[in-house]
Design a protein around this motif. Sequence first.
Motif, short mmCIF file in Angstrom:
data_model
loop_
_atom_site.label_atom_id
_atom_site.label_comp_id
_atom_site.label_asym_id
_atom_site.label_seq_id
_atom_site.Cartn_x
_atom_site.Cartn_y
_atom_site.Cartn_z
N THR A 241 -44.82 -2.60 -2.36
CA THR A 241 -44.17 -1.35 -2.75
C THR A 241 -45.12 -0.57 -3.64
N GLU A 269 -45.53 0.19 6.74
CA GLU A 269 -44.87 -1.03 6.28
C GLU A 269 -44.69 -1.05 4.76
N VAL A 271 -43.55 0.26 1.10
CA VAL A 271 -42.36 1.01 0.66
C VAL A 271 -42.77 1.87 -0.54
N ILE A 273 -41.97 4.27 -3.62
CA ILE A 273 -40.82 4.47 -4.51
C ILE A 273 -41.23 5.19 -5.78
N GLY A 280 -36.36 6.02 -3.24
CA GLY A 280 -36.87 5.03 -2.30
C GLY A 280 -36.30 3.64 -2.47
N ALA A 283 -34.46 2.00 0.66
CA ALA A 283 -35.41 1.47 1.65
C ALA A 283 -35.99 0.14 1.18
N LEU A 284 -36.24 0.01 -0.13
CA LEU A 284 -36.77 -1.24 -0.66
C LEU A 284 -35.75 -2.36 -0.55
N ARG A 287 -35.66 -3.52 3.00
CA ARG A 287 -36.86 -4.30 3.36
C ARG A 287 -36.80 -5.70 2.77
#
Length: 370
Positions: A241, A269, A271, A273, A280, A283-284, A287
């Motif tokens: 990330t 791929e 992430v 943030i 974000g 989305a994390l 994932r």
Amino acid sequence: MGLEEEIEELEQEIAETPYNKSTEQHIGRLKAKLAEKKEKLERQQSSSGGGPGYAVEKTGDATVALVGFPSVGKSTLLNALTNADSETGAYEFTTLDVNPGMLQYRGANIQLLDVPGLISGAASGRGDGQEVLSVIRTADLVVFMLSVFEIQQYDRLREELRKNKIRLDTEPPRVSVRKKAKDGISVTASVDLDLDEETVKGVLRERGFVNADVTIGEQVDIDRLLDGVLDNRVYLPSIVTVNKVDLIERDYLDTVHAELRERDIDPEEAVFISAEQEKGLDALKERIWEELGLIRIYMDKPGRGVDKEEPLVLREGDTVDDACHKLGGSFEERFRFARVTGPSAKHDEQQVGRDHELADEDVLRIVTRK
């Protein structure tokens, strides 16, 4: 000469020795000897104490370690994702202890550990590095947290984990060693090995094996061979990330993407943030869920119907037997059969046994003997 000096000399000799077929056996023995010296040094360090360490009890359905250098924003992220209260500050080494928090997502309780920021040399003990790394080894997933301005930190972080016998995003090598009473070392391989057989035998002898059968089921280099011979490696998945994206201009993203690709990280791929702005994070979470391979099983409880509020959380590949084990109580002893409705079933209310593999959002009813 002390152990640390011996280790340094071995590392220097390995670095200065050109690798080719004529030096392969020599390098193999050096690397095996280096692994032995490092293990001896670790035993000395652990027996001499050195502080209370970072003992963290694993709780919840899975554990995730947030790994990054000091002041990258791990504490801010932990506070944004969980019920933790990890001290934050715009200076290095704010976090001096491991701070756990619980991320509740899709009915699962996912323990997040904000560990003290890693620094170069952590694997050899700098900055309480060994204690930090020992906590990471117990996790189910590593989340690398990088500053958008310092993507190169990823190289040093991975190297520190590798030095501490943490192997990321790979399976254990298909190497097995079985001791025997006589007849020396024999090597059997199912592939045409690039490594010379005498190199394999030399590595084994350096590790103290005199008589053994070695079976190799894949192409391995010296490092992978050693990983297979030793039983103290930990294999973990990881994700990346990138934090502080709110502080950059949009056209700077091309530079960030290029730096990620240089490290074999697909920008799609990673992430992106902003922990500070809480952008974000959905989305994390998604994932993290995907990489942990968690699945939700809704229990059909007699007289109460299907409980979708508090699912039983298992892992991909788990079976009805795993569900019984996690439920505890008398389910394992009194189990008769189960009925499953959902993605893993051929039809609604399919009758299955203990070995039936469950899938995400299956509805499970366990029928027990009275």
